[in-house]
Write an enzyme that holds these catalytic residues in place. Sequence first.
Site, PDB file in Angstrom:
ATOM      1  N   GLU A 122       0.854  -1.190   0.000  1.00  0.00           N
ATOM      2  CA  GLU A 122       0.000   0.000   0.000  1.00  0.00           C
ATOM      3  C   GLU A 122       0.885   1.233   0.000  1.00  0.00           C
ATOM      4  O   GLU A 122       1.805   1.330   0.812  1.00  0.00           O
ATOM      5  CB  GLU A 122      -0.866   0.038   1.270  1.00  0.00           C
ATOM      6  CG  GLU A 122      -1.920  -1.045   1.350  1.00  0.00           C
ATOM      7  CD  GLU A 122      -3.049  -0.861   0.353  1.00  0.00           C
ATOM      8  OE1 GLU A 122      -3.295   0.284  -0.068  1.00  0.00           O
ATOM      9  OE2 GLU A 122      -3.670  -1.882  -0.015  1.00  0.00           O
ATOM     10  N   GLY A 123       0.603   2.145  -0.911  1.00  0.00           N
ATOM     11  CA  GLY A 123       1.399   3.370  -0.953  1.00  0.00           C
ATOM     12  C   GLY A 123       0.645   4.526  -0.351  1.00  0.00           C
ATOM     13  O   GLY A 123      -0.405   4.329   0.256  1.00  0.00           O
ATOM     14  N   ASP A 144       9.295  14.675   0.809  1.00  0.00           N
ATOM     15  CA  ASP A 144       8.964  13.473   1.591  1.00  0.00           C
ATOM     16  C   ASP A 144      10.046  12.399   1.443  1.00  0.00           C
ATOM     17  O   ASP A 144       9.738  11.242   1.179  1.00  0.00           O
ATOM     18  CB  ASP A 144       7.582  12.951   1.174  1.00  0.00           C
ATOM     19  CG  ASP A 144       6.943  12.086   2.250  1.00  0.00           C
ATOM     20  OD1 ASP A 144       7.419  12.121   3.412  1.00  0.00           O
ATOM     21  OD2 ASP A 144       5.985  11.360   1.942  1.00  0.00           O
TER      22      ASP A 144
HETATM   23  O1  ACK Z   1       8.284  -1.305   0.781  1.00  0.00           O
HETATM   24  P1  ACK Z   1       7.590  -2.042  -0.305  1.00  0.00           P
HETATM   25  O2  ACK Z   1       7.705  -3.485  -0.400  1.00  0.00           O
HETATM   26  O3  ACK Z   1       7.961  -1.350  -1.705  1.00  0.00           O
HETATM   27  O4  ACK Z   1       6.102  -1.585  -0.280  1.00  0.00           O
HETATM   28  C1  ACK Z   1       5.892  -0.460  -1.027  1.00  0.00           C
HETATM   29  C2  ACK Z   1       4.580  -0.545  -1.721  1.00  0.00           C
HETATM   30  O5  ACK Z   1       4.835  -0.850  -3.076  1.00  0.00           O
HETATM   31  C3  ACK Z   1       3.772   0.737  -1.646  1.00  0.00           C
HETATM   32  O6  ACK Z   1       4.508   1.833  -2.066  1.00  0.00           O
HETATM   33  C4  ACK Z   1       6.202  -1.024  -3.299  1.00  0.00           C
HETATM   34  N1  ACK Z   1       6.558  -0.303  -4.528  1.00  0.00           N
HETATM   35  C5  ACK Z   1       6.221   0.965  -4.847  1.00  0.00           C
HETATM   36  N2  ACK Z   1       6.703   1.276  -6.056  1.00  0.00           N
HETATM   37  C6  ACK Z   1       7.360   0.184  -6.521  1.00  0.00           C
HETATM   38  C7  ACK Z   1       8.102  -0.099  -7.710  1.00  0.00           C
HETATM   39  N3  ACK Z   1       8.254   0.820  -8.657  1.00  0.00           N
HETATM   40  N4  ACK Z   1       8.642  -1.326  -7.838  1.00  0.00           N
HETATM   41  C8  ACK Z   1       8.499  -2.241  -6.854  1.00  0.00           C
HETATM   42  N5  ACK Z   1       7.831  -2.029  -5.702  1.00  0.00           N
HETATM   43  C9  ACK Z   1       7.273  -0.827  -5.539  1.00  0.00           C
HETATM   44  C10 ACK Z   1       6.938  -0.459  -2.122  1.00  0.00           C
END
Ligand code: ACK
Length: 299
Positions: free
Chosen positions: A33-34, A149
């Site tokens: 989740e972002g 951020d």
């Molecule tokens: O920390 P994470 O595993 O890496 O969890 C967050 C989640 O999605 C929400 O932001 C992952 N994420 C975000 N953008 C990308 C991307 N471009 N490639 C791979 N994982 C991503 C992020």
Amino acid sequence: RELRAQGLQTLCFTWRQLQAATNNFDEANKLGEGGFGSVFKGELSDGTIIAVKQLSSKSCQGNREFVNEIGMISGLNHPNLVKLYGCCVEKDHLLLVYEYMKNNSLAHPLFEKGSLKLEWAARQQICLGIARGLAFLHEGSAMRMVHRDIKTTNVLLDAGLNAKISDFGLARLHEAEHSHISTKIAGTIGYMAPEYALWGQLTEKADVYSFGVVAMEIVSGKSNTKQQGNVPLINWALTLQQTGDIMEIVDAMLKGEFNNNEAARMIKVALVCINSSPSLRPTMSEVVQMLEGEMEIPQ
Ligand code: ACK
């Protein structure tokens, strides 16, 4: 319409294309989740692996950040910024499509036990990568930008452990030399520069401060946000220098517990970056030179 007015430079994807790429947004493809929605892994018909960020609600804030993110990073190309491939704006569907970062966010190897172990050389490389990406944002592109951020969860790692900065939803253009006073403070407690948290004073030096906190986390493997809890912002900002796990690492350094060059250099750079006075913080291109050993680090 707003996007077109900004001269949209990214690719347009159809909802159908992204449904096919993510297997209909299958839970199994969910990366996490972002800030404003879920992120899914996908594969385009040409074999390109992508990450798709889906705006979850029709919240105004989410919409603003979505448009802002596209406006800020479409067309920006740098090895240390996550590449935005394109977007989908179709009826109620708002999605952003990025390059896929195989090792996800830096928070995993730094803070989670049993995760990938980062050697000192890798940590130094990651630190340098973030610094180069920020130096480019601040000074290297046609637009001068403040990210606002910078934090460990917004740093993603590719298969080769190269660091790339992500999440430009809060980024702002930085105009002229004078600082901008923000009426709405946005950012993350634990990483926000005191002058920004307290008075909304926003310059690129706010990112330099956040970078300093991230560098401390990279060296210590400890998070600066865990102990902040729900401390009211103003209290937190005032007691900033005393709170957070990372200050332990400064004590350890002062006691001479670090005898490796990479760690010592990163800590010294981090310390000048978290100076409470923005004018005494270095610029990000100076930080790059300090980390490369080409510029002396002020004591
Ligand atoms: O920390 P994470 O595993 O890496 O969890 C967050 C989640 O999605 C929400 O932001 C992952 N994420 C975000 N953008 C990308 C991307 N471009 N490639 C791979 N994982 C991503 C992020």
